[in-house]
Write a protein that holds these residues in place. Structure first.
Motif, PDB file in Angstrom:
ATOM      1  N   THR A   5       0.834  -1.176   0.000  1.00  0.00           N
ATOM      2  CA  THR A   5       0.000   0.000   0.000  1.00  0.00           C
ATOM      3  C   THR A   5       0.873   1.230   0.000  1.00  0.00           C
ATOM      4  O   THR A   5       1.990   1.210   0.441  1.00  0.00           O
ATOM      5  N   ARG A   6       0.354   2.321  -0.490  1.00  0.00           N
ATOM      6  CA  ARG A   6       1.074   3.576  -0.493  1.00  0.00           C
ATOM      7  C   ARG A   6       0.249   4.621   0.242  1.00  0.00           C
ATOM      8  O   ARG A   6      -0.582   4.292   1.063  1.00  0.00           O
ATOM      9  N   PHE A  10      -2.769   4.009   3.133  1.00  0.00           N
ATOM     10  CA  PHE A  10      -2.266   4.134   4.481  1.00  0.00           C
ATOM     11  C   PHE A  10      -2.946   5.273   5.232  1.00  0.00           C
ATOM     12  O   PHE A  10      -3.204   5.183   6.418  1.00  0.00           O
ATOM     13  N   SER A  42       5.895   2.288   3.301  1.00  0.00           N
ATOM     14  CA  SER A  42       4.717   2.874   3.943  1.00  0.00           C
ATOM     15  C   SER A  42       5.058   3.539   5.266  1.00  0.00           C
ATOM     16  O   SER A  42       4.459   4.548   5.647  1.00  0.00           O
ATOM     17  N   ALA A 104      -1.240  -4.910   6.017  1.00  0.00           N
ATOM     18  CA  ALA A 104      -1.758  -3.543   6.018  1.00  0.00           C
ATOM     19  C   ALA A 104      -3.015  -3.411   6.868  1.00  0.00           C
ATOM     20  O   ALA A 104      -3.392  -2.305   7.250  1.00  0.00           O
ATOM     21  N   ASN A 134       7.371  -1.637   6.137  1.00  0.00           N
ATOM     22  CA  ASN A 134       6.455  -1.507   5.015  1.00  0.00           C
ATOM     23  C   ASN A 134       5.193  -2.299   5.314  1.00  0.00           C
ATOM     24  O   ASN A 134       5.147  -3.096   6.264  1.00  0.00           O
TER      25      ASN A 134
END
Length: 282
Positions: A5-6, A10, A42, A104, A134
């Motif tokens: 995820t970016r 996030f 991330s 995530a 991350n």
């Protein structure tokens, strides 16, 4: 298996969570995979629970002063990439340090985990301490996606932009190359790439038992990331021997009834006498 995820995803996670630290179980059994996508991690974005974020580098692998706010190199116009020194490294034959992506859904940015490998093979019983730097939206809650050059890009690919990576050397999108191609990698990544073939003995995706631990100072020094309240482990005191040694003065106490000896600073006087007109002294 590596997808990450970016900023947008996030940010949504942060909005629904008061803190990202400590969300994963403190111990259990899990699995490992591997990745290296060269993107800004991330955990390099400002977020609750961190005293400092993961450091990032520019396209020339130099640390960014504005790494927290810089856009990921995996996005159009982005200038922030994963630093090469966030590769794994061996401490000895049975212990290694490194970094990993975690789920995530319950991210635990910059928490460290002790992984003890349980799969049969040459890696069984070895230990690796990793820091979560991350997140991945397809990484399970007990999965650790180990960051190592040549481990596969996953969903995102910043390596083609940063290092001019090609699939004939870097391998498949998921998992990377099935053979040791590390000598063809950029010099800064060769040792981290070789970790898979040297310390891990080429073993692919072994299972682990994991537990949360305090992050070693060496790991924090590389990532720059620490959680609130972190303090570096105490180092053992080091004794430094002096370069010159002065012998101590000693005092001797005479035994009872033993004669005492007196030493004077001036030599005793000589006794002189005349023989055949000449003076002689003794």
């Amino acid at each position: 298996m590596a997808s990450f995820t970016r900023l947008a995803t996030f940010a949504a996670l942060l909005a629904s969570s008061a803190s990202i630290v400590g969300a994963v179980a403190a111990s259990g059994s899990g699995t490992t995979t591997r990745y290296w996508d060269c993107c800004k991690p991330s955990c390099a974005w400002t977020q609750p629970g961190l005293t400092s974020t993961v450091k990032t580098c520019d396209i020339n692998d130099k640390p960014l002063a504005n790494g927290v706010t810089a856009q990921s190199g995996c996005q159009n116009g982005g200038t922030s990439f994963m630093c090469s020194d966030q590769s794994p490294w061996a401490i000895n034959d049975n212990l290694a340090y490194g970094f990993a992506a975690v789920t995530a859904s319950n991210p635990t940015c910059c928490q460290c985990y002790k992984l003890t490998f349980t799969s049969d093979g040459p890696i069984k019983g070895k230990t690796m301490i990793v820091q979560a730097t991350n997140t991945g939206n397809d990484v399970s809650g007990t999965q650790f996606d180990l960051a190592m050059p040549g481990g596969g890009f996953g969903q995102f690919d910043g390596c083609s932009k940063e290092w001019k990576a090609t699939s004939d050397i870097w391998g498949a999108q998921y998992g990377g190359s099935n053979t040791n191609q590390c000598s063809k990698f950029p010099a800064a990544l060769q040792k981290g790439c070789g970790f898979r073939w040297d310390w891990m003995k080429g073993q692919s995706n072994p299972n682990v038992n994991y537990e949360t631990v305090a992050c070693p100072a060496e790991i924090v020094a590389k990532s720059g990331c620490s959680v609130t309240g972190y303090s570096a482990p105490q180092q053992q005191p080091v004794t430094i021997k002096p370069t010159t040694t002065t012998a101590p003065k000693t005092t001797t106490t005479p035994k009872a009834n033993a004669p005492t000896t007196t030493t004077t600073a001036t030599p005793p006087k000589k006794s002189c006498y005349r023989v055949n007109g000449r003076w002689r002294c003794r």
